[in-house]
Design an enzyme around this catalytic site. Sequence first.
Site, short mmCIF file in Angstrom:
data_model
loop_
_atom_site.label_atom_id
_atom_site.label_comp_id
_atom_site.label_asym_id
_atom_site.label_seq_id
_atom_site.Cartn_x
_atom_site.Cartn_y
_atom_site.Cartn_z
N ARG A 175 0.85 -1.18 0.00
CA ARG A 175 0.00 0.00 0.00
C ARG A 175 0.89 1.24 0.00
O ARG A 175 1.76 1.39 0.86
CB ARG A 175 -0.91 0.00 1.23
CG ARG A 175 -1.88 1.17 1.30
CD ARG A 175 -2.69 1.11 2.58
NE ARG A 175 -3.65 2.21 2.64
CZ ARG A 175 -4.36 2.49 3.71
NH1 ARG A 175 -4.24 1.79 4.81
NH2 ARG A 175 -5.21 3.50 3.69
N TYR A 226 -2.07 8.50 -16.48
CA TYR A 226 -2.49 9.56 -17.39
C TYR A 226 -2.92 10.79 -16.60
O TYR A 226 -3.24 10.71 -15.42
CB TYR A 226 -3.65 9.10 -18.28
CG TYR A 226 -4.98 9.16 -17.56
CD1 TYR A 226 -5.83 10.25 -17.71
CD2 TYR A 226 -5.37 8.14 -16.68
CE1 TYR A 226 -7.03 10.33 -17.01
CE2 TYR A 226 -6.56 8.21 -15.99
CZ TYR A 226 -7.39 9.32 -16.16
OH TYR A 226 -8.56 9.39 -15.46
N TYR A 231 -7.45 1.39 -13.05
CA TYR A 231 -8.86 1.37 -12.67
C TYR A 231 -9.29 -0.09 -12.63
O TYR A 231 -10.16 -0.53 -13.38
CB TYR A 231 -9.71 2.16 -13.67
CG TYR A 231 -9.61 3.66 -13.53
CD1 TYR A 231 -8.39 4.31 -13.66
CD2 TYR A 231 -10.73 4.44 -13.27
CE1 TYR A 231 -8.29 5.68 -13.53
CE2 TYR A 231 -10.64 5.81 -13.15
CZ TYR A 231 -9.41 6.42 -13.28
OH TYR A 231 -9.32 7.79 -13.16
#
Length: 472
Positions: free
Chosen positions: A44, A124, A414
């Site tokens: 993490r 991006y 994602y």
Amino acid sequence: MEIGLRFIKSSTSKPSVVVTPVDESQIRTTLLCSKKHGYEMRIRCGGHDLEGLSSTADVPFVMLDLNNMRSVDVNVANRIAWVQSGAVLGEVYYAISKKTDTLYFPAGVCPTVGISGFLSGGGYGHMIRKYGTGADNVVDVRFMDVNGNILDKLSMGKDLFWAIRGGGASSFGIVLAWKLRLVRVPKLVTVFSVSKTLEEDATEVLHKFQYVVPSIDKNLSIRVTISSVDITNSTKKTINTIFNGIYYGKIDTLLLLLDKKFPELNVTREICEEMRMVQASLVFGGYTSNTSPEILLTRSSTFVLNGKNKLDYVKTPIPITGLKRIWKKIFENDGSEILFMHSFGGKNDEYSETAIPYPHRARVLYQFHQQVNFNDQISDSTPESLRRINWLRSLNEYITPYVSKNPREAYSNYNDLDLGVGTDNYEEASKWGERYWKRCNFEKLIRIKDIVDPDNFFRHPQSIPVFSKSLP
């Protein structure tokens, strides 16, 4: 990575141990002890983990939380910065802005995204049209392999250095720090925002956006936000589209460009504001331009991360009839949705889809992000939350004719477990792997994984698998 609120509940599996190291020796000790005692590891490092893969597992695991390792060392003369993996983008932006207004790093829109997760998926943002992805601008790395050895670009070899810049670094080892190439920006950039509803010709303007913006001057980037809203003093709804733009130059030049190429957007001087690059990062992060940049150091967000997400890439403009069909589909939902169209083209078109594992390059007009939130629900499993998830899945299926094909592309940052999980064989793994990286890159990632982590210690439900010997 920052875990979404939908995973913070009693039924979510928790780590057996959480380690928050302050130096590299403690990371090595954690790695070797986890291996010795048969624990899996999740890494993490701040940011947005949409499926909670860095914080959950179905087996006993150790969470290595790099929150305490987030130094940012900026060298203006050499145009580089060394950034530890625990830093978030806002901390990088702030550190650069304290030393110069004419250099920056082409990273993401949201300042609370972690630098390591961002770069290991490609990364991006509004600069993709001018400077490519964040990973395109990584020049070196400090990396710990599965045996605890610390490597750099030279000692790890070109294949592993290729893999961790877009192929999911946590499948191969632990990135300790990234060496970034800083890019030139003007002292002042121009930011604007235009809202249009269906009654204000939003459909026609958005239709033209698809043709104009991906091929326009690469100094301009526009992100469109789409949602349903109530019409004032009415029981009816409409679609609201918000065109948020940034131009790497002055207002006068921007207005000339848009008057010539995209007058329908109706950008006027009154809605434009010239500002420093760090101020633009604040604005796109949900703050006002006069907010103190120090807020970027708080690692706090104006957005609540509590929802389900889908992502596609569009290579052919959606016709007006198609947009109207999408509006009809949106009206079936309850207003919990938000869609984003982020313009691509420009410099991104110049990279080969195999330059790094991130393959979404030439001919991509824009990235199409679909989301529903559960902010008004107690969990993601209430009847209303489940209805929203089902609606999102049906929308994602609905837009199939308008998005990329063979494969239908997705973005590994994602992550979406609906695409499939599992790494036992290529047929199983390809359901998600080829969508994230395309076949050529995915097969190369598998071969590299087999060399650097043959026992598959670094793994999660969508990690790069180990079975290269079964590939053609």
